[in-house]
Structure formats: structure tokens, C-alpha cells
Design a protein around this motif. Sequence first.
Motif, short mmCIF file in Angstrom:
data_model
loop_
_atom_site.label_atom_id
_atom_site.label_comp_id
_atom_site.label_asym_id
_atom_site.label_seq_id
_atom_site.Cartn_x
_atom_site.Cartn_y
_atom_site.Cartn_z
N SER A 318 -10.11 6.90 -4.28
CA SER A 318 -8.97 6.37 -3.53
C SER A 318 -8.89 4.85 -3.61
CB SER A 318 -9.06 6.80 -2.07
OG SER A 318 -8.91 8.20 -1.97
N GLU A 319 -10.07 4.22 -3.56
CA GLU A 319 -10.07 2.76 -3.64
C GLU A 319 -9.47 2.28 -4.94
OE1 GLU A 319 -13.71 0.52 -2.88
OE2 GLU A 319 -14.10 1.94 -1.22
N ASP A 322 -5.70 3.07 -5.03
CA ASP A 322 -4.88 2.18 -4.20
C ASP A 322 -4.47 0.92 -4.97
OD1 ASP A 322 -4.93 3.93 -2.14
OD2 ASP A 322 -6.52 2.92 -1.00
N THR A 323 -5.39 0.42 -5.77
CA THR A 323 -5.08 -0.76 -6.59
C THR A 323 -3.97 -0.44 -7.59
OG1 THR A 323 -7.47 -1.12 -6.50
CG2 THR A 323 -6.18 -2.61 -7.90
N VAL A 325 -1.75 1.96 -7.40
CA VAL A 325 -0.50 2.20 -6.66
C VAL A 325 0.18 0.87 -6.33
CG1 VAL A 325 0.44 2.99 -4.46
CG2 VAL A 325 -1.16 4.44 -5.72
N ALA A 326 -0.62 -0.09 -5.84
CA ALA A 326 -0.05 -1.40 -5.47
C ALA A 326 0.56 -2.08 -6.69
CB ALA A 326 -1.13 -2.26 -4.83
N PHE A 337 0.48 9.25 -4.63
CA PHE A 337 -0.93 9.61 -4.75
C PHE A 337 -1.13 10.89 -3.95
CE2 PHE A 337 -5.44 8.61 -3.06
CZ PHE A 337 -6.01 9.35 -4.09
N ASP A 339 -3.45 13.08 -2.54
CA ASP A 339 -4.86 13.28 -2.20
C ASP A 339 -5.02 14.47 -1.24
OD1 ASP A 339 -3.72 12.20 0.02
OD2 ASP A 339 -5.26 10.68 0.38
#
Length: 491
Positions: A318-319, A322-323, A325-326, A337, A339
Motif C-alpha cells: 500500500s505504501e 500510494d506513491t 496513485v499520487a 487502488f 485493496d
Amino acid sequence: MAKELTPRSENYSQWYQDLVIKADLAENSAVRGCMVIKPYGYAIWEKMQAELDRMFKETGHVNAYFPLFIPKSFFSKEAAHVEGFAKECAVVTHYRLKNDEESKEIVVDPDAKLEEELIVRPTSETIIWNTYRNWIQSHRDLPLLINQWANVVRWEMRTRLFLRTAEFLWQEGHTAHATKQEAIDETIKIINVYAEFAENFMAMPVIKGLKSENERFAGAIDTYTIEALMQDGKALQSGTSHFLGQNFAKAFDVKFTNKEGREEYVWATSWGVSTRLMGALVMAHSDDNGLVLPPKLAPIQVVIVPIYKKMEQLGVISEKVDTIVAELKAKGISVKFDDSDNKKPGWKFAEYEMKGVPVRLAMGPRDLENGTVEVARRDTLSKEIVPLEGISEYIERLLEEIQQGIFNKALDFRTKNITKVDTWNEFKETLNKKGGFIWAHWDGTSETEEKIKAETKATIRCLPLDNEQEEGACVYSGKPSKQRVLFGLAY
RNA sequence: CGGGGUAUAGCACAGUCCGGUUAGUGUACCUGCUUUGGGAGCAGGGGGUCGCAGGUUCAAAUCCUGCUACCCCGACCA
């Protein structure tokens, strides 16, 4: 297997039906011939609307809204128009219900009969031209360039989701001009807007052309069309733009004073595309695994699926995600995403394929170790492992490549399915065995067109605009012809 | 609008011909454990006015009549 499509090769129309429902675009409703457009389908329509609306405004048009109901008397003022639509009109006759004392059921109150019956609009020319009469006095009021987004009702015998429904959503432009040439220019300007939209956004190649007399809009002098070819070899009229001459101006007495101080009737156009485009989009690109959407119209352009064994692993993934996705969002790319823990990766893969999401990323333990991600393309179903470094630029380029790729594929298909034909036998054989567009000489008469339709069900889809003039003999009658036209079986 | 078909759990179907335990199967759903790189496995559990309205019968998902919706093929049309 939760969801499977009937293969196209087995039953094309069943495949279409399955796909619309399983991709969650729309479903049939409790009302005959009317559909429910579901959120995922509506999201695609909203993207179409947004772009078309932008293009209309770019070309000087403004939006307005006219009533759903049209007094019956308005409707009958333009003779050709009535004849064209009369057979498929819903009519409002009463304005009240009441409780029946005997049966205890809700019934139409016979005392509430309307003085004048109302037609539910099948199109809005009549109400709009009746209104324009009050808006136009001088050449200074022209041109009047108005569009409306609306629903219309045409009581069809037989309906199919998106392609032909009793109620549908569309836009209808209605413009008024001081000169004939200006109105013709407007008609052509809009058919060009439609073609540009179809090709650049829907990735669907279209042929711009003029309709023959038989296929013309009821009340028009000329109808321009964009015709697309579906994967089963049938043509789909995807948008029309009409030069209405002074027909509606005369019927509704819409005159203006020109620069020389003389009164003249105004010149008119009308044009529209509808939720039928959704059907076109589905049939132009999709395959036996589901929908294939062009990135420019996909509600979700990129979906990311994590692959993990333990919850800690999901945390690490996820970490990283997230990058990504941003970064993608910063580029204006819509990304989801997924999840959710209640579906397995394999299920998600199949589901997003069904829904036509252009790009899928999968990230698992192996990717974490190697600093990579798996990138899968919906259009080609190919997969590759890509380094995380520079991933957002990679995806940005990939989306453009997919947009172009599916257009090229559709164009290639169409090119292979336009057949130049010179004899009547060849015509019939091509139609039966191959389908697609048939490019053949025609003597220009309605009589011949009708005979061809009666014998083969094929109609003239259009007289292409950029058609080269070429002397020849009509494929059916043998009479002299100045140009080839496109024939085909149509939706 | 004509011909044909269908309607039973969220979805897909069996059962209807030949009326008779508590209407069944797959899937989805809930609980638990094991799983997770292409639609997971096992165990347990919940969910049904059998499309709607009448009729026949001791008894109707099943037989009869009417209605509605959907699908396919025609005619018509974007």
C-alpha cells in the motif's frame, strides 16, 4: 465462473446483450423498452457529455432547456415531420388520477381530460421553432446557436439496450441563421465536430456523408451523418446533422428583417447524438473477455491490484502504491487502488477486464523485492514487468498508445471491410458472406434504393463527403452513375 | 404489431409433461479456519408471496383463463 460472455462468433447480439449487463452499464427496467443506465455506464456517458459540451461551447453554442411536452397542434405544422414521427409518439391525454370507488384501484380520472393533448417530445424542433418566433426579429438576433441536453421518447416496436430504447438521452442543437450558406456551413461544422469526437475520444473511425432521400430526417433538406462499422459487419448511424432550409421557419412563421430592411424566413439546422453512442462504443472495440474502453472515456483508467499473503505485506504494498496513485493523479489520470480483501486477485483481474479498464497494475512480493510492477494492457491482453522508476510517465505514454492502438485496430478492420463492387451478383455475395460497407455505383433514384433494400435489406448508409466523382453504371439498374455510395446492413 | 421462447433465492438453472413429504442444485451472501502472481478449499448457516390476477381441485410451481415483462426471428424505425 461468476460471469461469462457468449462468444461473439457464436451469437453477436447475445454477446452484446451479455456485455452491457455484465459490465454493469445498463439493465432493462420494469417499463417496456426503457432502460436503467447504471452508475458505471452513466459515468462513461458523462465523460462523453463533458467533451461534447466543451466542443459545442468552443464553436459558439450555448445550452438551454425546452419542455418535455409539445402541444399536438405544434407538432402537425410541418407535414414531413409529422409523417416521420407520428407512428412512434407517446401522448398525454389526462392530468389526474383518482381512487375508483368500486374497484378501489387508482384509475385515470375521466373528468381530467386535457383540452389539447400533449406529445412527449420525440425531438424538439416544433416547440423550439415556436419559441424562436418570439426571439428573432432582426438579422442582429442571428445566428442563434442553442443546444439542449434532454431525454426524448420514441415508441419503438423492438428495443435493444442503448442502440434503440423507447426513452433515450441525447443532445439536440437547434440553430437559426440569416443565410442559406451560413446554415449549411453550420450543418457541416457540426458533423465535423461529431466525427472528431468519435475518432479522437471514442477511437471509432467514422465516415462522414450525406443521407439519401429515403434515409433523411423528417423535415430536413439534407441530412449529414457519421457512419461507423461494428465488428459484426453492420453499420451504425452514430450522429446526424440536418440542414432544415426554411421548412420550420415557414411552418412556424419565423421571419427576420435583413440589412436591406426586407423580411425573410430564417434558415435552420438541427443536430444530435444520443446514448446510442454507448452502444457504438461497446460494439466497436470490445472482445470476448468484456468491454474495451478507450482511455479518454474510461471512468477508471488504471486499476491497481495488490497481491499479498499477510496483512503486513499489504501494508508495505500500500505504501508503494500510494506513491504511484499520487503521481498518476497529479498527471490527471484516474486510478483506483482495489485493496478490498473480500475478492482474490484473479477475480479482480477478470472483473476489471469485463469493465474495460485500460491498464491494470499488479504488485506483489516479487515486485517489492525487485522494485517493479506488472503492467497489463486491456486492449492487447499483454503483460510486462516494468521498473517502478518512472512508472507514471510510462503509464501516461501507455494510455496514449492504447487510445491510438484501438483506433488503429478499428480503422484497419473497417478498411478491410469496405468492398468495391461492380456487379449485382458480387453485391449480394459480399453482403451475405462478408458484410461491411459495399462501395458501389448507384443511379441516384429512390426507386432503385428501395428495390435493393427489398431484395437484400441493405440500405445506402451515405454518400461520402470526400467522395471522388467517377462515371459508372448503377450496380442494380445499370443506369449511368456519377459516383459510388456506401451500402450496408444497418442497426 | 405477427410468429416462437422464457419468467422458481441477488444471479444462473432443475422440478411443470403425469397435481400429493418441509421446493432443490450451482453461484453469490454470513461465520470460522486454511488460502492469495488469472474468477480459492473445507465445514457450518441465513435467504422463496414459484412474474401478476383469477379459476379448477381435498390438494397447484405443476392443470385452465387473462394480464405483464424480457429474449429470439420478422415488419417498422435512430
